[in-house]
Every structure is written in C-alpha cells, then in structure tokens.
Design a protein around this motif. Structure first.
Motif, mmCIF file in Angstrom:
data_model
loop_
_atom_site.group_PDB
_atom_site.id
_atom_site.type_symbol
_atom_site.label_atom_id
_atom_site.label_comp_id
_atom_site.label_asym_id
_atom_site.label_seq_id
_atom_site.Cartn_x
_atom_site.Cartn_y
_atom_site.Cartn_z
ATOM 1 N N ASP A 120 53.261 7.714 37.961
ATOM 2 C CA ASP A 120 52.367 8.271 38.983
ATOM 3 C C ASP A 120 53.196 8.303 40.261
ATOM 4 O O ASP A 120 53.538 7.261 40.804
ATOM 5 C CB ASP A 120 51.169 7.306 39.062
ATOM 6 N N SER A 123 52.100 12.036 44.696
ATOM 7 C CA SER A 123 50.675 11.776 44.935
ATOM 8 C C SER A 123 50.215 11.855 46.399
ATOM 9 O O SER A 123 49.604 10.926 46.913
ATOM 10 C CB SER A 123 50.308 10.388 44.370
ATOM 11 N N PRO A 124 50.509 12.970 47.065
ATOM 12 C CA PRO A 124 50.071 13.063 48.463
ATOM 13 C C PRO A 124 48.571 13.329 48.561
ATOM 14 O O PRO A 124 47.951 13.768 47.593
ATOM 15 C CB PRO A 124 50.841 14.276 48.991
ATOM 16 N N ASN A 125 48.028 13.042 49.727
ATOM 17 C CA ASN A 125 46.665 13.488 50.011
ATOM 18 C C ASN A 125 46.777 14.933 50.453
ATOM 19 O O ASN A 125 47.534 15.246 51.363
ATOM 20 C CB ASN A 125 46.049 12.628 51.101
ATOM 21 N N HIS A 160 49.232 12.233 41.186
ATOM 22 C CA HIS A 160 47.843 11.802 41.380
ATOM 23 C C HIS A 160 47.416 12.131 42.816
ATOM 24 O O HIS A 160 47.299 11.264 43.672
ATOM 25 C CB HIS A 160 47.776 10.290 41.119
ATOM 26 N N GLY A 162 45.531 13.138 46.221
ATOM 27 C CA GLY A 162 44.263 12.769 46.859
ATOM 28 C C GLY A 162 43.543 14.050 47.232
ATOM 29 O O GLY A 162 43.798 14.632 48.272
ATOM 30 N N GLN A 412 50.511 -0.485 50.146
ATOM 31 C CA GLN A 412 49.369 -0.524 49.228
ATOM 32 C C GLN A 412 49.465 -1.673 48.229
ATOM 33 O O GLN A 412 48.765 -1.677 47.215
ATOM 34 C CB GLN A 412 49.228 0.817 48.507
HETATM 35 N N1 ARG Z 1 47.120 9.528 47.523
HETATM 36 C C1 ARG Z 1 47.510 8.178 47.808
HETATM 37 C C2 ARG Z 1 48.076 8.085 49.210
HETATM 38 O O1 ARG Z 1 48.575 9.062 49.725
HETATM 39 C C3 ARG Z 1 48.536 7.652 46.841
HETATM 40 C C4 ARG Z 1 48.079 7.613 45.419
HETATM 41 C C5 ARG Z 1 48.933 6.750 44.564
HETATM 42 N N2 ARG Z 1 48.484 6.671 43.200
HETATM 43 C C6 ARG Z 1 47.421 5.990 42.801
HETATM 44 N N3 ARG Z 1 47.080 6.051 41.536
HETATM 45 N N4 ARG Z 1 46.740 5.229 43.608
HETATM 46 O O2 ARG Z 1 48.035 7.021 49.800
#
Ligand code: ARG
Length: 656
Positions: A120, A123-125, A160, A162, A412
C-alpha cells in the motif's frame, strides 16, 4: 546464489554440535571489513566463549575443526581473539561467476518461500495536487514493489487513495458557492484545489476570530504566572522550580506565536475586500462543509454526482505524475471502495466484544494504550480506522494476502500500531502487517521542504525542475566533448536529462535510511561524483562504451565458455565477490524493507568499477585471456548495475 547463506548453512551444521541454538550466532558471519582478512568473517567464538566458559580462541578452533567448507574455501584462519576468516577458492568463485553470467537474473534465485504481499503506497488524498510529501511513499513503495517481485513474491500494489474524506465536503461547498467555471474547464484539479484552500481559509478565519480572545487571555495569564514565578527568590538547587520556570517561558512563547499567527491569518482575509466579503457572507462555512460531507456519505444524489464528476479528473492528474515517475499500480482501491463494508466491520467488532461504546462513540480499547481506536464517531461517521480494518479484511479474505506493507510517513505510526493490534485481536493474528515508516523531506533550513513563499512544493514542478537542471548538466558536458562523433542529438540529450533528473530525485530519496529525515539539495543529488544516481548511471555508460569501442557482442560473450577468470588483481577479485553478493544484498534490503541497502551496494560497485577501469586495461589488456576475463567482468557489472537501478525505479543510459 547467496554466498552468505551458504556459509551460514555450513556454520549452522558446525555449531549444532556445540550449542543448542546455532541460529543465534549466524548473524555474526559477515563480509570481511578488509579484504586482507578474506572475504567473510565469523565472529561467533567470542560470545560463545561466555556461554561455554572456554577461551574464544579454543572455541574458534573447535568450530573450524567441525566446519566443512573445504569445497568452497581455503582453510579458515583464526585471528586475534577468535575471529574466523574465510576466503573463497578461485575455482568456486569461477563456478558461481559462470552461473551468474549465463543467468538472466544474474545469479539471483527466487525466494523458496514466496509470500503474497500487498504493498500500500503513495496513497495520496485526492483533489489536491500531489506535493513533495508524496514523493517518499511513492518512490520507496515502488522500489519495494519491484524488489519483492524480483525476489519471487506475489506482489499486488495498491494505491489506497483518500477519496472519501472530509476534503470532499469542503470542495463540494466551494463548488456550489465559489466556482470559477472557466478555470474549472481549463484545469479542473487546479480549480478544485483553489476551492479547497479557499474554504479552508474562510473556515479557519471564523474559527480563529472566535478563538482569538481566549488565546489572548492565555497569553495574559501565562504572563502573570511567569511574573509571579520570576519574582519568587530563586533557589538554584531546586531543579523542579527551575524546570517549571522554563516550561512557563516556553508555554508563553508558544502562546504568543499562536496569537501572532492567528492575527496574521485573520488580517490576510480582512485586508482583502473580496475575501472579507466572502467571509461575512459565509459565517457558518465550516459547519456547512461538514454537512456536505455527511450528505455525500449518506449518498445524497447531488453530492454523489459531484463526487463522480471530480474523481476521474483527480485520478487523471495523479496519473500524470505517476507516468513521469514510471510508477504503475495493480489497483487503486480508494477509501470509497470500502464504505459498503464499514457497518458490518463495526457490528462484528461489537459482537466479538472488541468494540465498546464510550461517550456515544464505538471504540476498541487496546491494553497499554491511552488512546482508544475509534471505529464509529458519536455522530455515526466511520473513520480512517474503520476503513483500514475493512481494507485488511478485504486484502486477507478476498486477495489472500499474508503480508501487507504500508508505506506511510512516520507521523501515522500510532494509527498503525492500534490498527495492527486491533486486526490481530479481531480475526487476523497470522497476517504480517508492517508499517514501513519514513521521515520527512527537509529544506536547507532543516524544516519540512517548502517553496520560498512557504507553500508546499508541488511534485510536478519538482520533477520539471529536476529535468531542467539535469539538462543543463548534460549540455555542459556536451560542450566539453572534443570528439564530434561522441556528441549527442538533442533528443538524446532530452532523454538523458529525464533519466538523470528523475533518477537523481529518486536515488537521493532512497539512499537515506527511510526512517531518517533528509535535506533536499539539488546540487548534491545531481553531482557527477559521489553517492548519486548520476555517478552510477555514468559508470554504467562507461562500461557500455567499452563494448561499443571494442565492437563486442555482449550476448555472445556471455555464452562463450572458453575462458579463464583471472583474479590476479585485487580489484578484480573484489569486483567478483561484490557481484556475487547481489542476492545477499537484495535479501537484506527486502528483510528490513530498506532500499538504501541496495543504493549503498550499487554505489560501491560503481566505485569499484571506476577504480578498476582507471587502473587497468580492458580492451588493451596484456593478453586475450585477461581481456576476455575482464570483458566478462565488465559485462556482468553493468548488468548488476542495470538490474539494481531498475529495482530502484531508475533507468540507465548507454551513452552519456
Ligand atoms: N491517504 C492517507 C494520507 O494521505 C494515507 C493512506 C495510507 N494507507 C492506509 N491504508 N492507511 O495520509
């Protein structure tokens, strides 16, 4: 072939007669620090001396007498307090070398225990342009992706994204109230991100305006407290009092800074007639944006239609960046994909007695952790946590993953600790879940890398700049060339600039231990000498030029068995050993999820090759035997560099 594993097997057998747990001592077999001590060194006799109550030297003797390495090594030597030095026999090296030469995978075997791995990463928002903060996850994730695949694991990469967060409520509110239609038509993501920033700014404005009196009261109170504390007679020995004074001063400084920052944000709205009018017209903007998010999450037709309108645009913009970074995902299942599963996740957790109600919210309480893992908020909304639990369920049950790697920044880490513990208690105690955490990209001022005006650095503009800078370097190099025939076409120059520029950025990121922060520095990352991609790419191109000049068919050379490996020069031997360590390095890098181990190795190979090439002749070697041996060595060196850089996502160039 993994030379180190082979030695470890032999030592394991030798040690098993001496101790109960030979495996504990195997990590003490390592490459020798100095070639004069041999190729590898085993340092297990020293700790064993304590366990067995005998002098380390005697134990080393005993290990050596039990050790069966006669077919691969010269007789082991015992040195110093009990080091065992091992040097491979030339015949053995030749045999391994030949095997690597004719092997497409340059001698690297696939894992005998392949895992089903989901990585994974990136994974940007969405709905905000990608920025420098997304670089590390994308680049480290892509390198691990390639590395694990190459080692024979079954990898699925998953972006993944956001795509279901509260940013959509803000964007929808912005779209409904402040849209610049022409701007949206020319650059949808640019306009969406403007709207997002605008709604944020206006929401912050009201929040700060309401909060300012309280902030100012805090400053006044802290000022009073500090004055009282400072007036009291100071007892130098009273450490607690001194600490209290220090804490008070720090708290006051922080509170004052907060007031200054709040005032400046307020002023930036009030000093702008347009913004100020908007702020007055939308006093409830923060709450109303939350309402838009809630409506979206309840499948409100209008908001859902807007979401479906925005998302493809966002994905298109992201793909442009991935294209340039040469990154491809097997799937892009965003957070939205898991929404239909969330209610069941929570009720299952509840049924199993894992989730409990606390102040209206559903929480999982993990032992030794002060913060609960909230899976449903008091207002009924599901969280990042719930989505991640549903994601694990889907990945394990539908995709049969036994390992999931999350390449996400260090901030995180608490989320992942709670997530992994909850998942283990829930249904997945056997899944290997790992947070591949990484540090921040810093500016020269050692603060998170920003543009001069204080904005985050957009990823696209960063890549553009890399290529522009690389091109200037290539052009300068060209202007120094005297040989007209060696000059490059402008297309070639552009291609090389791209590979050097993007490769430089990737390498500069990957060469640092992922857990540490690093300082972004253009000059260092594009330097022709030193630990850079350019240096390794240049070494690669130099090898290619040997074959070009000698008009040599490398494919034919590789399969020519009538040769003798000459290892007379120490650098030749060092290179052969280094090449044969490729598998060991890849396995080490994979075991710790650390691409920097591979970077270091490639840098060392480039360095060895450069030294070798400066000191010894290849095409003009003394005789045909030496020439052929060296050509073979050059060929495999280039292949390892090419393969290794490729795993890091960095392309090579045949001619620079
Ligand atoms: N979209 C999240 C962010 O930008 C990161 C996601 C990472 N992957 C996950 N499965 N939580 O902070």
């Amino acid at each position: 072939m993994n030379l180190l594993s082979l030695l470890k097997q032999r030592f394991s057998t030798a040690l098993s007669g001496l101790v109960d747990s030979p495996t504990d001592y195997l990590p003490l077999i390592r490459p020798a620090g100095d070639p004069k001590f041999g190729d590898y060194q085993a340092n297990c006799a020293m700790p064993l001396a304590k366990v067995l109550g005998k002098p380390a030297k005697d134990i080393a003797g005993e290990i050596v007498s039990r050790l069966d390495v006669n077919d691969i090594c010269h007789p082991p030597e015992i040195a110093g307090p009990g080091f065992i030095n091992l040097k491979f026999k030339d015949e053995f090296l030749l045999q391994q070398f030949v095997a690597a030469t004719i092997d497409e995978r340059v001698g690297v075997e696939k894992s005998s225990n392949p895992q089903t791995v989901i990585i994974d990463y990136s994974s940007p928002n969405v709905a905000k342009p990608m920025h420098v903060g997304h670089l590390r996850s994308s680049v480290i994730g892509a390198a691990l992706d390639k590395l694990f695949r190459f080692l024979g694991h079954h990898v699925t990469s998953d972006n993944h994204i956001g795509d279901w967060g509260t940013q959509f409520g803000r964007i929808i509110y912005g779209y409904k109230n402040f849209l610049d239609e022409a701007a949206y038509n020319t650059n949808p993501v640019g306009e969406l991100s403007r709207l997002y920033r605008l709604v944020n700014q206006l929401s912050d404005y009201h929040e700060l305006k309401t909060g300012l009196p309280k902030l100012e009261a805090t400053v006044a109170e802290l000022t009073d407290n500090l004055a009282t504390a400072e007036a009291a007679p100071l007892d130098k020995k009273d450490k607690a009092a001194a600490q209290k004074l220090k804490d008070l001063r720090n708290a006051l400084t922080a509170a004052k800074e907060e007031v200054v920052s709040a005032k400046s944000k307020i002023a930036s709205v009030e000093s702008n007639a347009d913004l100020s009018a908007k702020a007055q017209a939308h006093p409830e903007i923060a709450r109303l944006a939350r309402v838009e998010t809630a409506k979206l999450h309840q499948n409100d037709a209008e908001n859902l239609a807007l979401w479906h309108k925005f998302l493809p645009e966002c994905l298109k913009a992201m793909d442009q960046v991935y294209d340039r970074l040469d990154i491809k995902f097997d799937m892009t299942l965003g957070e939205s994909y898991y929404q239909p599963m969330l209610a069941d996740v929570v009720s299952d957790l509840e049924k199993r007695g894992l989730a409990k109600e606390s102040q209206g919210a559903m929480c999982v309480f993990i032992e030794d952790n002060s913060a609960p893992f909230i899976v449903r908020k008091a207002d009924g909304a599901y969280t990042y946590a719930t989505t991640d639990l549903a994601t694990i369920q889907d990945r394990v049950e539908r995709l049969h993953a036994n390992t999931i790697l999350y390449v996400v920044d260090a901030r995180q880490s608490e989320h992942f600790q709670l997530l992994f513990k909850t998942a283990a208690l829930w249904k997945y105690p056997h899944a290997t879940l790992k947070h591949i955490s990484f540090g921040t990209v810093m500016g020269e001022d050692r603060k998170p890398y920003k543009t001069r005006s204080g904005d985050t650095v957009g990823l696209e503009s960063l890549l553009d700049e890399a290529v522009v800078r690389a091109k200037a370097i290539v052009e300068e190099n060209e202007s120094l060339k005297r040989d007209e025939d060696a000059k490059l076409s402008s297309d070639d120059i552009q291609l090389i600039a791209q590979r050097i520029g993007i490769g430089g950025i990737k390498y500069a990121d990957l060469k640092h231990h992922r857990e540490s922060d690093y300082v972004f520095n253009w000059d260092k990352m594009l330097a022709k000498k030193g630990d850079t991609a350019t240096y390794i790419q240049y070494a690669y191109a130099r090898v290619c030029s040997i074959f070009r000049k000698g008009n040599i068919d490398r494919e034919q050379l590789r399969h020519d068995k009538s040769f003798k490996l000459t290892l007379t020069e120490p650098l030749e031997r060092a290179m052969v050993i280094k090449i044969l360590r490729f598998e060991e390095i890849l396995e080490d890098a994979a075991a710790d999820y650390r691409p920097n181990i591979l970077c270091q190795y490639l840098f060392e190979i480039a360095d060895l090759f450069s030294a070798f090439f400066d000191q010894h002749h290849v095409l003009n070697a003394d005789n045909e035997t030496v020439k052929k041996s060296r050509l073979k060595l050059c060929d495999i060196t280039a292949r390892v560099m090419n393969q290794g850089l490729g795993l890091l996502g960095i392309e090579t160039i045949e001619q620079m």
